[in-house]
Design a protein around this motif. Structure first.
Motif, PDB file in Angstrom:
ATOM      1  N   LEU A 181       2.028   1.231   3.767  1.00  0.00           N
ATOM      2  CA  LEU A 181       3.397   0.740   3.918  1.00  0.00           C
ATOM      3  C   LEU A 181       4.394   1.795   3.430  1.00  0.00           C
ATOM      4  O   LEU A 181       5.424   2.024   4.054  1.00  0.00           O
ATOM      5  N   TYR A 182       4.047   2.455   2.316  1.00  0.00           N
ATOM      6  CA  TYR A 182       4.925   3.462   1.722  1.00  0.00           C
ATOM      7  C   TYR A 182       4.218   4.815   1.664  1.00  0.00           C
ATOM      8  O   TYR A 182       2.993   4.893   1.656  1.00  0.00           O
ATOM      9  N   ILE A 183       5.011   5.855   1.566  1.00  0.00           N
ATOM     10  CA  ILE A 183       4.507   7.203   1.326  1.00  0.00           C
ATOM     11  C   ILE A 183       5.233   7.742   0.103  1.00  0.00           C
ATOM     12  O   ILE A 183       6.469   7.717   0.042  1.00  0.00           O
ATOM     13  N   ALA A 184       4.444   8.206  -0.878  1.00  0.00           N
ATOM     14  CA  ALA A 184       5.004   8.823  -2.077  1.00  0.00           C
ATOM     15  C   ALA A 184       4.819  10.325  -1.962  1.00  0.00           C
ATOM     16  O   ALA A 184       3.700  10.818  -1.966  1.00  0.00           O
ATOM     17  N   LYS A 185       5.929  11.036  -1.839  1.00  0.00           N
ATOM     18  CA  LYS A 185       5.874  12.494  -1.732  1.00  0.00           C
ATOM     19  C   LYS A 185       6.019  13.079  -3.129  1.00  0.00           C
ATOM     20  O   LYS A 185       6.988  12.801  -3.842  1.00  0.00           O
ATOM     21  N   VAL A 186       5.019  13.882  -3.527  1.00  0.00           N
ATOM     22  CA  VAL A 186       4.978  14.477  -4.861  1.00  0.00           C
ATOM     23  C   VAL A 186       5.382  15.944  -4.760  1.00  0.00           C
ATOM     24  O   VAL A 186       4.779  16.704  -4.009  1.00  0.00           O
ATOM     25  N   GLU A 187       6.397  16.324  -5.524  1.00  0.00           N
ATOM     26  CA  GLU A 187       6.850  17.712  -5.542  1.00  0.00           C
ATOM     27  C   GLU A 187       6.811  18.213  -6.981  1.00  0.00           C
ATOM     28  O   GLU A 187       7.356  17.586  -7.885  1.00  0.00           O
ATOM     29  N   VAL A 188       6.150  19.346  -7.173  1.00  0.00           N
ATOM     30  CA  VAL A 188       5.997  19.923  -8.504  1.00  0.00           C
ATOM     31  C   VAL A 188       6.580  21.327  -8.502  1.00  0.00           C
ATOM     32  O   VAL A 188       6.359  22.094  -7.558  1.00  0.00           O
ATOM     33  N   SER A 189       7.308  21.653  -9.554  1.00  0.00           N
ATOM     34  CA  SER A 189       7.765  23.031  -9.718  1.00  0.00           C
ATOM     35  C   SER A 189       7.539  23.438 -11.166  1.00  0.00           C
ATOM     36  O   SER A 189       7.693  22.627 -12.082  1.00  0.00           O
ATOM     37  N   GLN A 190       7.123  24.680 -11.337  1.00  0.00           N
ATOM     38  CA  GLN A 190       6.909  25.230 -12.676  1.00  0.00           C
ATOM     39  C   GLN A 190       7.611  26.575 -12.767  1.00  0.00           C
ATOM     40  O   GLN A 190       7.481  27.410 -11.868  1.00  0.00           O
ATOM     41  N   THR A 191       8.327  26.767 -13.869  1.00  0.00           N
ATOM     42  CA  THR A 191       9.070  27.998 -14.085  1.00  0.00           C
ATOM     43  C   THR A 191       8.876  28.438 -15.522  1.00  0.00           C
ATOM     44  O   THR A 191       8.992  27.615 -16.442  1.00  0.00           O
ATOM     45  N   GLN A 192       8.585  29.722 -15.717  1.00  0.00           N
ATOM     46  CA  GLN A 192       8.473  30.225 -17.078  1.00  0.00           C
ATOM     47  C   GLN A 192       9.858  30.579 -17.590  1.00  0.00           C
ATOM     48  O   GLN A 192      10.630  31.258 -16.924  1.00  0.00           O
ATOM     49  N   ARG A 193      10.171  30.105 -18.793  1.00  0.00           N
ATOM     50  CA  ARG A 193      11.485  30.337 -19.409  1.00  0.00           C
ATOM     51  C   ARG A 193      11.306  30.982 -20.776  1.00  0.00           C
ATOM     52  O   ARG A 193      11.627  30.410 -21.800  1.00  0.00           O
ATOM     53  N   THR A 213       0.835  -1.197   0.000  1.00  0.00           N
ATOM     54  CA  THR A 213       0.000   0.000   0.000  1.00  0.00           C
ATOM     55  C   THR A 213       0.871   1.248   0.000  1.00  0.00           C
ATOM     56  O   THR A 213       1.978   1.248   0.541  1.00  0.00           O
ATOM     57  N   ILE A 214       0.353   2.300  -0.620  1.00  0.00           N
ATOM     58  CA  ILE A 214       1.132   3.525  -0.755  1.00  0.00           C
ATOM     59  C   ILE A 214       0.198   4.725  -0.672  1.00  0.00           C
ATOM     60  O   ILE A 214      -0.891   4.713  -1.245  1.00  0.00           O
ATOM     61  N   ALA A 215       0.594   5.727   0.076  1.00  0.00           N
ATOM     62  CA  ALA A 215      -0.185   6.959   0.193  1.00  0.00           C
ATOM     63  C   ALA A 215       0.559   8.061  -0.554  1.00  0.00           C
ATOM     64  O   ALA A 215       1.773   8.151  -0.486  1.00  0.00           O
ATOM     65  N   ILE A 216      -0.194   8.894  -1.273  1.00  0.00           N
ATOM     66  CA  ILE A 216       0.400   9.988  -2.035  1.00  0.00           C
ATOM     67  C   ILE A 216       0.175  11.281  -1.274  1.00  0.00           C
ATOM     68  O   ILE A 216      -0.962  11.625  -0.948  1.00  0.00           O
ATOM     69  N   VAL A 217       1.262  11.973  -0.971  1.00  0.00           N
ATOM     70  CA  VAL A 217       1.181  13.248  -0.241  1.00  0.00           C
ATOM     71  C   VAL A 217       1.935  14.307  -1.032  1.00  0.00           C
ATOM     72  O   VAL A 217       2.844  14.003  -1.800  1.00  0.00           O
ATOM     73  N   ALA A 218       1.542  15.556  -0.824  1.00  0.00           N
ATOM     74  CA  ALA A 218       2.201  16.672  -1.499  1.00  0.00           C
ATOM     75  C   ALA A 218       3.338  17.196  -0.646  1.00  0.00           C
ATOM     76  O   ALA A 218       3.225  17.294   0.571  1.00  0.00           O
ATOM     77  N   ALA A 219       4.428  17.525  -1.311  1.00  0.00           N
ATOM     78  CA  ALA A 219       5.541  18.184  -0.623  1.00  0.00           C
ATOM     79  C   ALA A 219       5.155  19.639  -0.394  1.00  0.00           C
ATOM     80  O   ALA A 219       4.383  20.213  -1.154  1.00  0.00           O
ATOM     81  N   ASP A 220       5.662  20.215   0.666  1.00  0.00           N
ATOM     82  CA  ASP A 220       5.399  21.631   0.932  1.00  0.00           C
ATOM     83  C   ASP A 220       6.100  22.475  -0.117  1.00  0.00           C
ATOM     84  O   ASP A 220       7.318  22.396  -0.270  1.00  0.00           O
ATOM     85  N   SER A 221       5.308  23.279  -0.848  1.00  0.00           N
ATOM     86  CA  SER A 221       5.874  24.153  -1.868  1.00  0.00           C
ATOM     87  C   SER A 221       5.078  25.442  -1.911  1.00  0.00           C
ATOM     88  O   SER A 221       3.956  25.460  -2.408  1.00  0.00           O
ATOM     89  N   PRO A 222       5.645  26.527  -1.397  1.00  0.00           N
ATOM     90  CA  PRO A 222       4.916  27.791  -1.393  1.00  0.00           C
ATOM     91  C   PRO A 222       4.769  28.406  -2.785  1.00  0.00           C
ATOM     92  O   PRO A 222       3.933  29.274  -2.985  1.00  0.00           O
ATOM     93  N   THR A 223       5.538  27.929  -3.760  1.00  0.00           N
ATOM     94  CA  THR A 223       5.474  28.513  -5.096  1.00  0.00           C
ATOM     95  C   THR A 223       4.490  27.809  -6.029  1.00  0.00           C
ATOM     96  O   THR A 223       4.188  28.326  -7.091  1.00  0.00           O
TER      97      THR A 223
END
Length: 193
Positions: free
Chosen positions: A83-95, A41-51
Motif C-alpha cells: 500500500l505504501y512505499i518508504a523511501k530511505v535516503e542516507v547521507s554521511q559527511t565528515q566534519r 503494508t509498506i515496502a522499503i526502498v533505497a533512494a538513489d544516492s551515488p555518494t
C-alpha cells in the motif's frame, strides 16, 4: 454624526477577509485530515544516492524495516504489492576529527592494585576519529499515485571507528528515533545524540 457610511464598508471588507481566511483554513484542515496514514503494508526502498555505499544503504534499510516491524505497518519485500512505499535516503559527511580514547570495553587498561584497592588506568592510546554527520530521511508515499503522506529526518554526529559510530548502531539509533513518530507528523527534523 461621525461618518456612518464608512463604518459599514470597513466592516464588510474585514468580514470578507475573515471569510476568505476561514475558507483557506478549512481547505488546509481538510487536506491534512485527508492525508491520515492508516496501517497497511509498506515496502522499503533505497533512494538513489551515488555518494552512499550500497552496504551503508542496506544497513539503514534493514534498520528501518526492523523498526517498522514494531508498528502496525507490515513491511513487504516487493514494492509492487504494498500500500505504501518508504523511501530511505542516507547521507554521511565528515566534519573534522575528534580526539578520543578507545571506547571498546574488550581492551583492558593497565590495572594497579594497592592493598584492597584496585584501579584501572587508561592505556594512554588516544586516537583521532573522523566526526561523521549522518542524516536519515524517510519519505512514505502511497504506491498507487506517489502521494507523499509522511516524511521525517533525523541527524546524528558520531566519531567513526568507535562502537557508538558503527553504521549498524547509528542506523538503529536514527531509525528508532525517527519512526517512533510514524505515522504522526514530526514537528521538524530530529537531532539524535
Amino acid at each position: 454624526m461621525p461618518f456612518p457610511l464608512i463604518t459599514p464598508v470597513i466592516d464588510r471588507r474585514c468580514l470578507m477577509y475573515v471569510l476568505l481566511f476561514a475558507a483557506a483554513a478549512a481547505l488546509v484542515q481538510s487536506s491534512v485530515a485527508g492525508s491520515v496514514v492508516k496501517p497497511g503494508t509498506i515496502a522499503i526502498v533505497a533512494a538513489d544516492s551515488p555518494t552512499t555505499s550500497p552496504a551503508i544503504t542496506k544497513t539503514f534499510k534493514d534498520a528501518v524495516q526492523r523498526t517498522l516491524l514494531r508498528t502496525p505497518f507490515l513491511p513487504l519485500p516487493d514494492a509492487n504489492h504494498s500500500l505504501y512505499i518508504a523511501k530511505v535516503e542516507v547521507s554521511q559527511t565528515q566534519r573534522g576529527v575528534v580526539r578520543s580514547g578507545d571506547d571498546r570495553s574488550d581492551k583492558p587498561g593497565i590495572a594497579a592494585g594497592f592493598g584492597g584497592l584496585s584501579l584501572t588506568l587508561p592505556s594512554g592510546k588516544d586516537q583521532l576519529h573522523g566526526l561523521i554527520v549522518t542524516r536519515l530521511e524517510v519519505t512514505v508515499s502511497l504506491r498507487r499515485d506517489n502521494h507523499v503522506v509522511w516524511t521525517g529526518q533525523a541527524t546524528t554526529v558520531r566519531p567513526s571507528g568507535t562502537r557508538t559510530g558503527a553504521p549498524s548502531v547509528v542506523a538503529t539509533a536514527l531509525s528508532d528515533a525517527l519512526l517512533t513518530w510514524f505515522p504522526r507528523q514530526l514537528p521538524g527534523p530530529l537531532s539524535v545524540p
